[in-house]
Scaffold this active site. Structure first.
Site, short mmCIF file in Angstrom:
data_model
loop_
_atom_site.label_atom_id
_atom_site.label_comp_id
_atom_site.label_asym_id
_atom_site.label_seq_id
_atom_site.Cartn_x
_atom_site.Cartn_y
_atom_site.Cartn_z
N HIS A 83 61.44 4.27 48.24
CA HIS A 83 60.66 4.25 47.00
C HIS A 83 59.66 3.11 46.96
O HIS A 83 59.24 2.66 45.89
CB HIS A 83 61.58 4.27 45.79
CG HIS A 83 61.97 5.67 45.42
ND1 HIS A 83 62.48 6.53 46.36
CD2 HIS A 83 61.87 6.38 44.28
CE1 HIS A 83 62.70 7.71 45.79
NE2 HIS A 83 62.33 7.64 44.52
N ASP A 133 64.67 0.08 35.92
CA ASP A 133 64.48 1.17 34.95
C ASP A 133 64.93 2.51 35.51
O ASP A 133 65.23 3.43 34.78
CB ASP A 133 62.99 1.31 34.59
CG ASP A 133 62.49 0.13 33.80
OD1 ASP A 133 63.32 -0.66 33.32
OD2 ASP A 133 61.27 0.00 33.66
N GLU A 174 61.91 -4.79 26.55
CA GLU A 174 60.75 -4.39 27.36
C GLU A 174 59.59 -4.09 26.41
O GLU A 174 59.63 -4.43 25.23
CB GLU A 174 61.07 -3.15 28.24
CG GLU A 174 61.88 -3.48 29.47
CD GLU A 174 61.72 -2.46 30.60
OE1 GLU A 174 60.82 -1.59 30.53
OE2 GLU A 174 62.50 -2.54 31.58
C1 LIG Z 1 60.14 5.51 40.15
C2 LIG Z 1 60.35 4.06 40.50
C3 LIG Z 1 60.82 3.19 39.55
C4 LIG Z 1 61.03 1.85 39.87
N1 LIG Z 1 61.49 1.01 38.89
C5 LIG Z 1 61.73 -0.28 39.19
C6 LIG Z 1 62.24 -1.16 38.21
O1 LIG Z 1 62.44 -0.79 37.06
N2 LIG Z 1 62.49 -2.44 38.57
C7 LIG Z 1 62.29 -2.90 39.85
O2 LIG Z 1 62.58 -4.06 40.12
N3 LIG Z 1 61.78 -2.09 40.79
C8 LIG Z 1 61.49 -0.81 40.48
N4 LIG Z 1 60.96 0.01 41.45
C9 LIG Z 1 60.62 -0.56 42.75
C10 LIG Z 1 61.82 -0.56 43.68
O3 LIG Z 1 62.78 -1.51 43.27
C11 LIG Z 1 61.40 -0.97 45.11
O4 LIG Z 1 60.37 -0.15 45.58
C12 LIG Z 1 62.60 -0.88 46.04
O5 LIG Z 1 62.26 -1.42 47.29
C13 LIG Z 1 62.99 0.56 46.21
O6 LIG Z 1 64.23 0.67 46.82
P1 LIG Z 1 64.40 1.64 48.05
O7 LIG Z 1 65.84 1.73 48.29
O8 LIG Z 1 63.67 2.90 47.84
O9 LIG Z 1 63.69 0.73 49.16
P2 LIG Z 1 62.75 1.11 50.46
O10 LIG Z 1 61.46 1.56 49.92
O11 LIG Z 1 63.52 2.11 51.25
O12 LIG Z 1 62.69 -0.26 51.13
C14 LIG Z 1 61.98 -1.34 50.56
C15 LIG Z 1 62.02 -2.56 51.46
O13 LIG Z 1 63.34 -3.07 51.52
C16 LIG Z 1 63.82 -3.04 52.85
N5 LIG Z 1 65.20 -2.59 52.80
C17 LIG Z 1 65.67 -1.40 52.38
N6 LIG Z 1 67.01 -1.37 52.48
C18 LIG Z 1 67.38 -2.57 52.95
C19 LIG Z 1 68.63 -3.16 53.28
N7 LIG Z 1 69.78 -2.51 53.14
N8 LIG Z 1 68.64 -4.43 53.75
C20 LIG Z 1 67.49 -5.13 53.92
N9 LIG Z 1 66.28 -4.61 53.63
C21 LIG Z 1 66.23 -3.35 53.16
C22 LIG Z 1 62.92 -2.07 53.59
O14 LIG Z 1 62.84 -2.35 54.98
C23 LIG Z 1 61.60 -2.27 52.89
O15 LIG Z 1 60.93 -3.37 53.42
C24 LIG Z 1 60.73 1.36 41.16
C25 LIG Z 1 60.22 2.23 42.12
C26 LIG Z 1 60.02 3.57 41.80
C27 LIG Z 1 59.44 4.49 42.82
#
Ligand SMILES: Cc1cc2nc3c(=O)[nH]c(=O)nc-3n(C[C@H](O)[C@H](O)[C@H](O)COP(=O)(O)OP(=O)(O)OC[C@H]3O[C@@H](n4cnc5c(N)ncnc54)[C@H](O)[C@@H]3O)c2cc1C
Length: 492
Positions: A69, A129, A245
């Site tokens: 994400h 969120d 918020e």
């Molecule tokens: C619809 C939506 C709503 C969101 N709302 C919020 C919010 O309310 N608050 C907020 O803070 N953020 C929010 N985000 C952002 C979100 O927290 C970040 O984009 C987060 O990185 C997404 O998690 P993911 O598991 O999809 O990570 P990925 O996109 O899969 O990874 C993100 C980064 O983290 C690294 N990573 C992933 N897993 C690990 C692991 N296990 N160990 C070490 N590194 C790792 C990856 O290599 C990459 O660099 C939102 C995003 C979306 C799309």
């Protein structure tokens, strides 16, 4: 071939469907295909792959992917293996009721963490969120929502981690043990290790939530009330709200934006009826755990437009999972899987009024293409030892421009237009001397990253040299180039 000899328990694959998923993310702004995808079945699998990359004569990279994400390809890599952490639950959550914590696999989604802890009447304290994000993914950034003013970001609510470093060592770390690694990884953008287990602090789960929205036409009244509400963080629970918020309403359609399942269609809110004369409105959003008194004393000191208070009541799980409901609706209309040129900024409190004038009332020109969140946090709730970067003021705001590009509509909704506007906003802040910090940062040059980290760059760099000296982890962040691709490092 190097990887095939490792004897992994999980599945290493080049199946086109797996490769397609690993090449994309929520932002849909770029596509990069890895060499292979690993579905690990244990932390040892992750360690074996990273160790192989660390020792490899040819060199390849390793990027953990949670739920993908990110916006700008942060979990992608074209020169190595994507470790698909989510979806391959190596270890189920383990709730320890007496000590109020849960141990979870790094790829676990927060929605599943919540469901497993609720079975024991417990829940994590600090949220995002949206809950379809992985634990490792949000802990690599910060993890923020309306509880952060009180509990700090998610990275402040972790007791212990298991981490596979860039050398392929699997280490347990906490405030007491391997503390440098612990704080490096929290907010560390995946640069120092792959989180395979997190021990997350829990509290008794509230049963229901009273969700209140209040409209303002005056920005300073809106932020004044927000700042007052977050200043109550040290008061007893009965004297403060549990979540603070807010968001900007720049055009009429957005009072019912996708983040908002709040305003009932049976009771539509007409902005014109609120006397805003077509100008921007601001919506404060607060919650109170249901069964406690609703803190009337706090209510009385707010400065909203009379008769613009909207209240609803719902179960705790439904409140926390509110964005997913909107997601399901958008998916049916084909409006979820579109490009998302999101921009998230931390803005110092002292300049939030200038930001309002220059951006909400200026650059955005009374039109937008998605929700715009605005809410303050207390810096003293952020641990300075972590890698997360925030502005140098006691209070700073998150401004989240969560916009979707819809190319078939007017030009103002196109990807190019929104990207250009993002650049304009950053330029405006720079020219006006508003020292913003990007949250979920995206930069493509080392100079920009050094500027982003400021005084913290040296520590970040030292930590990189210690925990991932070949610079093979999370290269999608574009902070460092792997050693095998360059003789002189970008950072030197
Ligand atoms: C619809 C939506 C709503 C969101 N709302 C919020 C919010 O309310 N608050 C907020 O803070 N953020 C929010 N985000 C952002 C979100 O927290 C970040 O984009 C987060 O990185 C997404 O998690 P993911 O598991 O999809 O990570 P990925 O996109 O899969 O990874 C993100 C980064 O983290 C690294 N990573 C992933 N897993 C690990 C692991 N296990 N160990 C070490 N590194 C790792 C990856 O290599 C990459 O660099 C939102 C995003 C979306 C799309």
């Amino acid at each position: 071939m190097e990887l095939l000899r490792l004897g992994l328990d999980g599945q290493l694959t080049v199946d086109p469907a797996d490769m397609e998923v690993a090449s994309l993310d929520f932002g849909m702004l770029g596509k990069i295909e890895p060499l292979a995808v690993l579905h690990p079945s244990s932390a040892q699998d992750v360690a074996r792959v990273v160790k192989a990359a660390y020792g490899s004569a040819h060199g390849f990279t390793v990027s953990a992917r949670g739920h993908g994400h990110s916006i700008n390809g942060q979990a992608q890599t074209g020169k190595g293996v994507v470790v698909q952490m989510s979806g391959s639950r190596a270890v189920p959550p383990r709730v320890v009721v007496g000590e109020r914590y849960v141990d979870v696999w790094g790829g676990e989604l927060w929605i599943d963490v919540l469901k497993s802890t609720l079975e024991h009447g417990l829940a994590p304290k600090s949220w995002t969120d949206y809950l379809y994000l992985s634990v490792g993914g949000t802990l690599s950034n910060a993890g923020i929502s309306g509880q952060a003013f009180n509990h700090g970001p998610q990275i402040n609510n972790v007791h212990e981690l298991d981490v596979v470093t860039g050398k392929g060592e699997l280490l347990t770390c906490s405030e007491e043990k391997n503390s440098e690694l612990f704080y490096a990884v929290l907010g560390g953008l995946g640069q120092f290790g792959i989180i395979t287990r997190a021990r997350i602090a829990l509290e008794p789960a509230p049963q229901r939530v009273r969700w209140i929205r209040v409209l303002y036409s005056n920005f300073m009244a809106f932020t004044g009330d927000q700042e007052y509400l977050i200043s109550l963080h040290d008061r007893p629970a009965s004297q403060k709200f549990d979540y603070v918020e807010g968001f900007v309403i720049v055009d009429e359609g957005l009072i019912n934006n996708w983040r908002s399942s709040f305003f009932s269609p049976r009771n539509p809110v007409k902005i014109s009826s609120l006397g805003s004369n077509g100008s921007i409105l601001y919506c404060l959003e607060i919650t109170k755990n249901y069964d406690e008194s609703t803190a009337d004393t706090v209510d009385q000191r707010l400065n909203f437009i009379p008769a613009s208070v909207f209240i609803t009541d719902l179960p705790y799980l439904d409140f926390l999972d509110r964005v997913h409901k909107a997601e399901l609706k958008l998916r049916t209309k084909g409006l979820w899987e579109v490009p998302h040129p999101w921009l998230n900024l931390f803005v110092p409190k002292s300049r939030i009024g200038d930001f309002d004038k220059g951006v909400f009332k200026g650059i955005l020109g009374n039109k937008t293409s998605g929700p715009i969140l605005v809410y303050p946090m207390n810096k003293n709730k952020w641990d300075r030892r972590s890698s997360a970067v925030t502005p140098e003021e006691d209070v700073f705001y998150l401004v989240a421009l969560l916009r979707s590009a819809l190319d078939d509509r007017e030009e103002i909704h196109s990807l190019e237009y929104l990207k250009k506007q993002n650049r304009e906003i950053l330029r405006f802040c720079n020219d006006a001397g508003i020292r913003v910090k990007q949250y979920l940062p995206h930069y493509t040059s080392q100079e920009e990253w050094m500027e982003h980290f400021g005084d913290g760059w040296d520590r970040f760099y030292q930590r990189k040299m210690e925990f991932d000296p070949r610079k093979i982890l999370a290269t999608g962040q574009q902070i460092f180039r792997p050693n095998y691709l360059t003789s002189s490092t970008m950072a030197s």
